[in-house]
Design a protein around this motif. Sequence first.
Motif, PDB file in Angstrom:
ATOM      1  N   SER A  29       7.529   0.884   0.531  1.00 27.16           N
ATOM      2  CA  SER A  29       7.071  -0.339   1.216  1.00 27.16           C
ATOM      3  C   SER A  29       7.268  -1.600   0.376  1.00 27.16           C
ATOM      4  CB  SER A  29       5.600  -0.212   1.608  1.00 27.16           C
ATOM      5  OG  SER A  29       5.458   0.759   2.602  1.00 27.16           O
ATOM      6  N   PHE A  36       4.320  -6.694   1.711  1.00 35.63           N
ATOM      7  CA  PHE A  36       3.383  -5.607   1.409  1.00 35.63           C
ATOM      8  C   PHE A  36       2.426  -6.082   0.310  1.00 35.63           C
ATOM      9  CE2 PHE A  36       2.235  -1.467  -0.543  1.00 35.63           C
ATOM     10  CZ  PHE A  36       1.737  -0.845   0.585  1.00 35.63           C
ATOM     11  N   LEU A 311       7.497  -2.509   7.693  1.00 32.94           N
ATOM     12  CA  LEU A 311       6.255  -2.004   7.071  1.00 32.94           C
ATOM     13  C   LEU A 311       5.287  -1.424   8.083  1.00 32.94           C
ATOM     14  CD1 LEU A 311       5.418  -4.933   4.613  1.00 32.94           C
ATOM     15  CD2 LEU A 311       6.505  -2.746   4.058  1.00 32.94           C
ATOM     16  N   LEU A 317       7.221   3.547   8.081  1.00 30.71           N
ATOM     17  CA  LEU A 317       6.212   3.245   7.058  1.00 30.71           C
ATOM     18  C   LEU A 317       4.833   2.995   7.660  1.00 30.71           C
ATOM     19  CD1 LEU A 317       8.424   0.975   4.770  1.00 30.71           C
ATOM     20  CD2 LEU A 317       7.576   3.261   4.222  1.00 30.71           C
TER      21      LEU A 317
END
Length: 334
Positions: A29, A36, A311, A317
Amino acid sequence: MRIALYDPDAGYFAAPELRSEKGGDFLTSPEVSPMFGESLAEFVRSEHDRIGDPFRLVEVAGGSGSLLRPLLDVYPVEAWAVEVSPPARRRLADLVGAGRAVADLGEVPAPVRGVVLANELIDNLPMAIAQLEPGGWRERWVGRGGDGLAFVDAVPRPEVLAWLERFAGEVGPGAWVEVQLAAYDWVVDTLSRLQAGSLVLVDYGDTTENLVPRRSDGTLRTYRAHHLGPHPLDEPGATDITADVNFSALLAAAGEAGASVRLQRQDDFLAALGLRERISELRHQELDRARKGDEMERLRVRTRRSEAETLIHPRGLGDFRVLVATVGEPAGPE
Ligand SMILES: C[S@@+](CC[C@H](N)C(=O)[O-])C[C@H]1O[C@@H](n2cnc3c(N)ncnc32)[C@H](O)[C@@H]1O
């Protein structure tokens, strides 16, 4: 895993090159998007507001510094980095100062008041392997076989059996399970050093219940150049050996250590920290640049937006799990 990943001479993490970059073996990430780290800055800020000073941030397994750099840009705070890999530690020393980039959590002055963060650490911690046979559980140790290494049958150790009883779940005959004893101990030990604040663990994996359907051959695997690599026993020291994290065990460990715990999906966790609002702000900026005919800037904003969207992709993710273990009052925004 202990030798193949961590041996100071031949282990995978002892290599002179940095493993966790876009050119390396895994894409994480923080490597995908600086947003992030920027989102986690909001978590750190809220914990700092909650517990006050003294306060420090400790990142374990920080790799290239791709989480810490944007986080500290948004919210500068005293930071420490714990990394086993020498090249990663050198990189992190540039961010936190040479004296604060260390190889072991024991080198960070205790007790810690603040936030301890780790993204994709737990999945590397050495695991035992067990298989359910008609007569009960057996351990699979690593020994010699043929030209190289092979799994060897062994009577399960009592601590392995105890873990299986609590966290293997209702698996069928023949199932392989990774027994994550080191991860359990790591959580208990880390929380014992935390006087106030939160431990945040982000990783792939799930609860026992949700792992059971994935279980028949277990989830032990290797990664190389962002793809599944060879069998874990084939090239020890040259591959990243990993498995899905059993978050039920980590929740139990954190509970045993006296923390209050919550487990979320990464997409929900980041949304609660305002990531969706930041993405829609970028969308507006993109339109604005398009209207003004500033194509270069529009493309730059679009790249930043699509990286951030990665993300929270619900099957990518976004499907990672985030465990927050808080000592003291409940943590941050839900
Ligand atoms: C998959 S990489 C993740 C790097 C970074 N957190 C990221 O998300 O990009 C795993 C990292 O954990 C480090 N590591 C593994 N075990 C560790 C341990 N027990 N203590 C500190 N660092 C560790 C490795 O050196 C490597 O940099």
